[in-house]
Structure formats: C-alpha cells, structure tokens
Design a protein around this motif. Structure first.
Motif, short mmCIF file in Angstrom:
data_model
loop_
_atom_site.label_atom_id
_atom_site.label_comp_id
_atom_site.label_asym_id
_atom_site.label_seq_id
_atom_site.Cartn_x
_atom_site.Cartn_y
_atom_site.Cartn_z
N GLY A 102 -18.45 -30.40 -24.94
CA GLY A 102 -17.79 -29.10 -24.92
C GLY A 102 -17.91 -28.48 -23.54
O GLY A 102 -18.58 -29.00 -22.67
N SER A 109 -18.95 -26.14 -20.43
CA SER A 109 -20.25 -25.73 -19.97
C SER A 109 -20.08 -25.16 -18.56
O SER A 109 -19.83 -25.90 -17.63
CB SER A 109 -21.17 -26.95 -19.97
OG SER A 109 -22.34 -26.71 -19.27
N GLU A 130 -16.81 -22.99 -29.67
CA GLU A 130 -17.52 -22.67 -28.43
C GLU A 130 -18.88 -22.08 -28.70
O GLU A 130 -19.61 -21.74 -27.78
CB GLU A 130 -16.71 -21.67 -27.60
CG GLU A 130 -15.41 -22.20 -27.09
CD GLU A 130 -14.53 -21.08 -26.56
OE1 GLU A 130 -15.06 -20.00 -26.25
OE2 GLU A 130 -13.33 -21.29 -26.48
N THR A 172 -22.77 -21.66 -30.35
CA THR A 172 -23.95 -22.31 -30.87
C THR A 172 -24.29 -21.62 -32.19
O THR A 172 -24.47 -20.41 -32.23
CB THR A 172 -25.12 -22.18 -29.89
OG1 THR A 172 -24.70 -22.73 -28.64
CG2 THR A 172 -26.32 -22.97 -30.37
N ARG A 187 -20.91 -21.58 -22.95
CA ARG A 187 -19.86 -22.40 -23.56
C ARG A 187 -18.57 -21.62 -23.73
O ARG A 187 -17.60 -22.16 -24.21
CB ARG A 187 -20.28 -22.77 -24.98
CG ARG A 187 -21.46 -23.59 -24.99
CD ARG A 187 -21.78 -24.09 -26.37
NE ARG A 187 -22.89 -24.96 -26.18
CZ ARG A 187 -22.75 -26.14 -25.62
NH1 ARG A 187 -21.59 -26.60 -25.30
NH2 ARG A 187 -23.80 -26.88 -25.41
N ASN A 204 -25.21 -29.76 -19.05
CA ASN A 204 -25.51 -29.62 -20.47
C ASN A 204 -25.23 -30.95 -21.17
O ASN A 204 -24.17 -31.52 -20.98
CB ASN A 204 -24.63 -28.51 -21.07
CG ASN A 204 -25.16 -28.06 -22.40
OD1 ASN A 204 -25.40 -28.88 -23.27
ND2 ASN A 204 -25.37 -26.77 -22.55
N GLY A 241 -28.03 -22.99 -25.39
CA GLY A 241 -27.28 -24.20 -25.65
C GLY A 241 -27.80 -25.40 -24.89
O GLY A 241 -27.18 -26.45 -24.83
N VAL A 254 -23.29 -27.02 -32.13
CA VAL A 254 -22.19 -26.32 -31.49
C VAL A 254 -20.93 -26.46 -32.31
O VAL A 254 -20.51 -27.57 -32.63
CB VAL A 254 -21.95 -26.87 -30.07
CG1 VAL A 254 -20.80 -26.14 -29.41
CG2 VAL A 254 -23.20 -26.73 -29.24
#
Lengths: 275, 270
Positions: free
Chosen positions: B178, B180, A137, A139, B147, B174, A99, A134
């Motif tokens: 969102g 991280s 949550e 990827t 994530r 990141n 990510g 994304v």
C-alpha cells in the motif's frame, strides 16, 4: 376486501415476517461467527507456521478508543482475548499508530516492558513481532506473534510473512464491514424516505415494486434479499420502523399474490407447474 | 514470495541477493575517510519525528537539546514544547540512541507525533515534519510514514520543500503493501533493514524505490524507562543512515541533500 381475504393476507404476512426474522437472525449469527472464524484461523495458521507460543489479533474500537484483542491462538495466547489496551502505548500501539511493522526480542531484559499487560495475561513474552492490519488506507488493528520456539528472535523474513497473514485478516474484516455498510446504507435510505412527503404506504409499495420488478415467478431471491436487508435494520427510529412495517406488509401482500397465482397455476398444464 | 504483491524491501540487502547490488558508481575516489574522516556530527541538528525521546536515557548522552510535541486542535495541529521530554513507547529513544552512537556530537531534537488523539494521525505527522523543516535542522529521521492517499500531495510538497531547503529526510521503508509517504518519494533517503550485525555496514541499491539497506536485525537499542531491548525492523535501519548523514553534513557543511545521498551511495559496502 372480504374478511376472509384480509385474514389470509394477515396470515401470509405474519408467516413471512417469521421467516424473515429466522433467516435474518441465522444470517447475523453466521456472519459474526464466520468473520471471527476467519480471524481465528489466521492466528492459528500464524502460530503454527512460526511455531510460536501465541498469536493474536487486536482491532481498533473507535467508540472506546481502545485496541481490543479479538482472537488468539496458542496456550499462552488465550489470556489476552477480550483485553483492551490504549492505542498510544506499547508495541501494539506504536504499530497501530505508525503502520510500521517491528519485532522485539530479549524483552525480559527490560523488566518494565509490557509489565502491566503481561500481568493481566499472566504471560510475559521473550520475543514479539507486531504488524499492522491495513484495510484500504487505514490501519484497523495489529497482528502479534509471541515467542518463536525455534529461535530467540524474529527475522526480517518473519516480519514479511506476518504481514502476509495480516493481509488475510484485514481482507476478512473489511468484507464483514462491507456487509455492515450495506445495512447502514439501507437504514439511511429509509430515513430519507420516512422524512419524505409521500404517504408512507405508497412509498413502501414503490420500494417493494422496484425491488421485485424483475422477479421471476419462481425466483424469490430478490424478495428475500430485500426482506433480509430490511430485517437487519436495527437502529431505525419510530418513523422508520413504521415504514419498515409498511414495507413488510407490502412484501406480505406481494407474497400473498404470488401464492394465489401459484394456486391458480397448480391445476393447469405442465407449463404452469411450480415447485 | 515474489509472486505475492509484497514490497519485500529488505530482500535485495539480505544474504546471497547482495551480490546483485554490484554497481559501478561514478565516485571511484570518494572513500569513507573523505566522507566521514574526523567528524562526530558536531554542529548538526537531527530531528527525530517519533514517539518522543527520554531526555535522561543514558543512550542519548545528554544530547537532546529540545523536545516538542504535536497537539491536535479543532483546525490544523500545532507544535508545542514538551518540557517533560517523555517517550510514550520507547521507539523514538531507540532511534535517538542509534543516531547518538554514530554521531555523538550531533544535537538531537525530539518531535513527538504520537499522542492520545487517534484522529488525524497523518496530519499530526505532517505538522511535525513542517516544524522540523522550518526550524533549522538539517537531518530528519522518519521511522514512520503515512498511508493516507489524501496526504500524497502534502507530503510530496513537503519533501520538495525539505530538499530545496537543505534538509535531508531519512525515511524507513514500510514493509506492508500500500501507499507509504514520504518514504517512497525520490528526494528522501529511504532505508530498509539488512541482516549484517554491524552499524558500519550499509548498502546502496541501484534499483529504487528503496535505495539503502542498513543494520536493522536484532539491533541492541535503548527503550523506555531507561531500559534497553533488541529490536528488528526498517524503523531501526533508518536511524543508522541518519547518523551517517549527520557525520557527512558536519564534515561537509556545503553538501546539499543530493550530494549527501551521493556520498552515502559512494561509500556503501560493495
């Protein structure tokens, strides 16, 4: 039931089924195409904004455990469409797995870099930026931009801009996935119902009655929504398919009743006028 | 860009915005000589949790003393030796090369968390981190994050465990919106990239979550198969700070993670 009435019902049910099939197929085609069209417009906008040789989106396919390039923009990008790569190798793999967005330039200094993929696409980039797509949550894929014409490498700002485009793409993808989730939800409800003790015909009648309870006489949207959703169930087993058939029959009967009601209404006053 | 909900972590460290980093810290007398003087990182072990490290790459200078990889099992993933010492991408070798260039005396340990299994990415990463915390390393470079909201609690626990266990975690921010983890936890040293082409230039940001800016634009890095490339990203900023942290830890073995972070802040460019 008179033979006449039965024939009329069968005819109504048949025409309803035909209409459902046409609409469901049109919907499927529209849905698939529009999802792809959004992705394509994202890569086209990305390539244009960066003045890049190419931009592409690869999505993870869990069934094959590969990252598959779905869309691409730019003359140099076309060769990549349909190509699939292992998700644990290369820049796209790293970005997908971690990510973590990154950019590389001066790529040709390392002759072995990406050679295998480049040979398949007949294009070896000088510089590349890759950002994750994304959704929630997870990827779900990678957006790549190759060779910005105005500069030898990508800036920090470029990475952030690419991330904005990636977010557009991810939003579009998750929207089409929600559609698919609705279909699978209906499929699982059908599975549960088909396994139940209730006689199937009664179950089918109950479903249709519930779905059309609030239906206005002139408002068919709820009925169509149910019909569309049911017609989309393609993975049903034989028992479920019988239930689907029963539901469609029940829908047909309902449509037949509506038609009769309208026929009765037609000669009446203005208040009973229907289109 | 500010109206878009994007964590532009590099922004405070880039161009004219740097003027806003002016901050009167409490460490007037602590300079780089005091923090780094004479240190080459000897005696410090740095773990690099990444895509692996090529043992024979010239940029690693023969300082890779051990190589491990996370292997998924039916239950929790386990950490096993990785005698081949390969890098499946090039990224981990890039990070190792940066750390070695700043702290040539430091010993490097590779914990490869990228492998053929795509399931449980976050769990693999956590397993690698747990291993590092429990095996005597004092600096850990994390140019990756998870994530998974489900792993918030675990990573929070691990960062506390590291902090109280005298292990300094250096984590790349990141750039994508969102959650991280653990890069946004307060006990880690979080790093984004700046645009000054100098490994000895770093900035402290008094407005967290991302506290440090380091060299991360067009960095000449080692890459797989003995090669090199030019790379950009927060991934490459973090190992610069990890290298500096290794120097401080070698010169000041008694310094705690909190004190190392304070020294990094005190000696940052103004």
């Amino acid at each position: 039931m008179s033979a006449d009435r039965r024939r009329r019902l069968e005819r109504d049910a048949l025409s309803l089924l035909e209409a459902i099939a046409v609409r469901a197929e049109a919907g499927r085609r529209l849905q698939g195409d529009s999802g792809r069209a959004v992705l394509r417009s994202v890569v086209e906008a990305t390539a244009a904004l960066f003045d890049a040789e190419a931009a592409s989106i690869a999505l993870y396919d869990a069934a094959s455990d590969r990252l598959v390039f779905e869309v691409a923009a730019g003359v140099q990008g076309q060769g990549v469409i349909g190509l699939s790569i292992s998700p644990d190798q290369g820049i796209a793999g790293y970005v997908f797995r971690t990510g973590q967005a990154l950019a590389l330039s001066d790529v040709e200094r390392d002759p072995r870099f990406g050679r295998a993929v480049a040979e398949q696409t007949a294009y070896l980039p000088r510089s590349i930026v890759a950002v994750p797509l994304v959704s929630d949550e997870r990827t779900i894929g990678v957006l790549e931009v190759l060779d910005k014409r105005s500069a030898a490498s990508f800036s920090l700002r470029d990475i952030e801009l690419a991330a904005i485009f990636a977010r557009q793409a991810a939003t579009a993808i998750s929207a089409t996935r929600v559609e698919r989730d609705v279909a699978s939800l209906i499929a699982s409800s059908l599975r549960a119902l088909a396994a139940g003790e209730e006689p199937r015909t009664a179950t089918a009648e109950a479903i249709v009655a519930a779905a059309t309870a609030d239906l206005g006489r002139d408002d068919e949207s709820g009925l169509w929504a149910l019909a569309d959703a049911i017609a989309r169930v393609r993975t049903a087993d034989p028992a479920q398919l019988e239930l689907v058939t029963d539901i469609l029959d029940a829908l047909g009967r309902r449509a037949g009743r509506d038609t009769r009601r309208r026929r009765r209404a037609r000669p009446g006053s203005d208040a009973g006028e229907v289109r | 860009m500010t109206d878009l909900d994007l964590p532009a972590w590099s922004e405070p460290f880039v161009g004219q915005r740097r003027a806003e980093l002016e901050h009167l810290g409490p460490f007037g007398v602590l300079d780089r000589d005091a923090a780094f003087g004479g240190s080459d990182g000897s005696g410090v072990r740095v773990a690099i949790i990444d895509s692996g490290i090529e043992r024979d790459h010239a940029a690693v200078g023969g300082r890779l003393i051990a190589s491990y990889r996370v292997e998924p099992t039916d239950e929790d993933p386990i950490v096993v030796e990785d005698p081949e010492a390969i890098d499946v991408v090039g990224h981990g070798t890039a990070c190792a090369g940066i750390i070695h260039s700043l702290a040539p005396g430091a010993e490097l340990i590779s914990v490869r968390v990228l492998g053929p299994d795509n399931r449980g990415k976050g769990a693999n990463f956590a397993a690698g981190l747990i291993w590092a915390i429990e095996h005597g390393v004092t600096v850990v470079n994390l140019s990756l994050s998870s994530r998974s909201e489900a792993l918030f609690g675990l990573f929070h626990e691990l960062t506390d465990e590291a902090y109280f266990g005298n292990v300094l975690l250096v984590s790349a921010a990141n750039n994508v919106p969102g959650p991280s983890y653990p890069s946004l936890f307060s006990s880690v040293v979080s790093v984004a990239a700046h645009d000054v082409p100098d490994p000895w230039t770093w900035y402290y940001n008094p407005r967290p979550p991302v506290e440090f800016g380091a060299h991360g634009l067009d960095v000449d890095v080692a890459w797989r198969d003995g090669g090199r490339t030019v790379a950009t990203g927060n991934s490459f900023a973090a190992p610069h700070v990890a290298g500096l942290a290794a120097l401080i830890r070698a010169g000041h073995p008694a310094a705690t993670p909190f004190e190392v972070k304070a020294m990094l802040a005190a000696t940052a460019n103004r």
